[in-house]
Write an enzyme that holds these catalytic residues in place. Structure first.
Site, short mmCIF file in Angstrom:
data_model
loop_
_atom_site.label_atom_id
_atom_site.label_comp_id
_atom_site.label_asym_id
_atom_site.label_seq_id
_atom_site.Cartn_x
_atom_site.Cartn_y
_atom_site.Cartn_z
N ALA B 8 0.84 -1.19 0.00
CA ALA B 8 0.00 0.00 0.00
C ALA B 8 0.88 1.24 0.00
O ALA B 8 1.81 1.35 0.79
CB ALA B 8 -0.91 0.03 1.21
N CYS B 9 0.62 2.16 -0.93
CA CYS B 9 1.32 3.43 -0.95
C CYS B 9 0.28 4.55 -0.85
O CYS B 9 -0.90 4.29 -1.04
CB CYS B 9 2.15 3.58 -2.23
SG CYS B 9 1.15 3.77 -3.71
N PRO B 10 0.69 5.78 -0.55
CA PRO B 10 -0.29 6.84 -0.31
C PRO B 10 -1.23 7.10 -1.48
O PRO B 10 -2.42 7.24 -1.28
CB PRO B 10 0.58 8.07 -0.04
CG PRO B 10 1.87 7.54 0.43
CD PRO B 10 2.05 6.22 -0.26
N GLY B 12 -1.69 5.13 -4.21
CA GLY B 12 -2.37 3.89 -4.56
C GLY B 12 -2.61 3.69 -6.03
O GLY B 12 -3.54 3.01 -6.42
N THR B 16 2.00 0.80 -5.21
CA THR B 16 1.31 -0.34 -4.63
C THR B 16 1.42 -1.56 -5.54
O THR B 16 1.76 -2.66 -5.11
CB THR B 16 -0.17 0.01 -4.42
OG1 THR B 16 -0.25 1.17 -3.60
CG2 THR B 16 -0.92 -1.14 -3.76
#
Lengths: 369, 99
Positions: B8-10, B12, B16
């Site tokens: 998960a990345c900010p 998305g 991700t």
């Protein structure tokens, strides 16, 4: 110790093994909380920003701003976009609090974020509100309560207590000073001389490019957006020009010197150009991820050039969004276009030069480098 | 090893999925059985089931934001790293699993 620690406890122990590492760990956690909020807020920014920009773009521009009196359909789009934008601060604070305290944190976070916008404490206010809301919910969770009250804790006691805490803080204690800080910044910007304006533009440009849509980019962006509300369009103009040059510059770079880039990067390049046109800095991420130490400095330089030219040329942006898509709502459009083209070219030339040099040093192309 | 992972990345939309692809690729190369759930802008995709998690020896979280429905992983060893590491040096993550 390890013998009787369960698997999950092991994980827990690893996390706070030493006090020094503990501080680093806590900072990492803090960053994760803030990013969780930002992550949920991004679609609201994009949706609201583009709708507002679109509506303003097609409405007749007057000296007092766009005139919607003869175009009810545009007004409708503006209202819908503004609704998405109005939800931004509650969503941001709400999900920061959610990251800290899970579901019980939502109510206090949303209330805090809403109040932050009510007292004009803006982005900064919402960040603070979300953090305080989450931590106070965690404290309230720990209150020793009789068994028969336990079931109503998450749906009644925690929301009420934590909302009271964050509400009183935002309305009576923190809101006003944060709002004053925002007003002070706006005043300071208005009185700023050219030299300082260039410095500010450089900082904003660098921030916009540095993490391509991450928290540093968003901090600069929200600052620009907040200044629009204060009647200063130059800051957003500088950000708006800087926002699109990383994806545009990298996309262009893949087109003009194909052998330097991999097959996937060519595909990403086209997508990146499209994202650049509609002002989405995230389009640059695939390139930066595979080669951060070359790509990030190049896009930072390009964005700095773009924002400085936009600032000097007086390219004010009336919409909280960036890229060529907002050209219709920009003052001094020529300067804005020149800024974008210059920033894009700087990015393209720098990255292709660096890539060529790197390839020359090592005959075999090292993709991971 | 039997591994479950969450990325998960900010934003998305990019990291991700790139991280998920890397973990799957390297994991299989190293002879592990791995299933990766992505928590991007589309929400949870390729969701890890209760059985997936129960059968797993270890969970990798390559995340910059909070993992959604984290309580599913209670009672399993978790190795948490920034999402960047899965792109830059995925092998080092698998090296950590042995500790």
């Amino acid at each position: 110790m390890r013998l009787f620690a369960s698997r999950s406890q092991l994980h827990f122990k690893e996390r706070r093994s030493m006090s020094n590492e503990g501080i680093v760990e806590n900072l990492k956690k803090l960053r994760q909380y803030l990013l969780t909020g930002v992550s949920h807020a991004i679609p609201f920014v994009a949706c609201g920003g583009i709708m507002i920009a679109f509506a303003i773009a097609f409405a007749p521009m007057t000296s007092s701003g766009p005139d919607f009196s003869h175009s009810p359909k545009l007004k409708l789009i503006l209202d819908i976009g503004s609704a998405a934008f109005a939800l931004l601060l509650p969503i941001l604070a709400g999900y920061i609090s959610y990251a800290i305290a899970n579901r019980p944190g939502l109510v206090a976070g949303f209330v805090g974020g809403y109040l932050a916008s009510e007292v004009k404490a803006g982005f900064l206010g919402a960040l603070v509100a979300g953090l305080i809301a989450g931590y106070s919910v965690n404290l309230i969770k720990k209150l020793p309560v009789p068994k028969y009250i336990k079931p109503i804790m998450p749906i009644l006691i925690i929301p009420i207590l934590s909302s009271l805490v964050i509400g009183v803080l935002m309305l009576k204690v923190l809101g006003i000073p944060i709002a004053n800080l925002m007003t002070f910044l706006a005043e300071w910007l208005k009185q700023m001389g050219t030299g300082n304006a260039v410095l500010l533009a450089m900082i904003l440009g660098a921030m916009i490019a540095f993490d391509m849509g991450g928290p540093i980019n968003k901090a600069a962006f929200f600052f620009g957006a907040a200044m629009i509300k204060e009647g200063n369009y130059a800051v957003m103009g500088a950000c708006a020009a800087a926002i699109c040059t990383p994806p545009l510059g990298l996309g262009l770079a893949t087109l003009i010197n194909k052998p330097l880039w991999s097959e996937e990067e060519h595909e990403a390049g086209v997508a990146s150009l499209a994202m650049g046109l509609i002002g989405i800095t995230e389009g640059a991420i695939p390139f930066a991820a595979s080669d951060p130490f070359r790509v990030i400095p190049c896009i930072m330089c390009g964005s700095m050039v773009a924002s400085v030219i936009a600032m000097l040329g007086g390219a004010g942006d009336h919409a909280p969004h960036g890229g060529p898509i907002v050209i219709p709502v920009v003052d001094h459009r020529l300067a804005y276009v020149v800024a974008i083209i210059a920033g894009t070219l700087v990015t393209t030339l720098l990255i292709n030069t660096l890539k060529t040099l790197a390839n020359r040093k090592k005959p075999s192309v090292d993709i991971e480098a | 090893m039997n591994i479950v992972a969450v990325t998960a990345c900010p934003t998305g939309i990019a990291h991700t999925y790139m991280a998920a692809a890397q973990l799957e690729k390297i994991g299989k190369e190293l002879g592990h059985k791995i299933k990766v759930e992505t928590q991007g802008a589309m929400g949870i995709e390729n969701e890890l089931t209760v059985t997936d998690i129960k059968n797993a020896d270890v969970a990798i979280f390559a995340v910059d934001i909070e993992v959604e429905e984290r309580q599913r992983f209670n009672g399993i060893k978790i190795v948490e790293v920034p999402v960047q590491l899965a792109l830059k040096d995925p092998k080092s993550i698998f090296a950590k699993l042995a500790d």
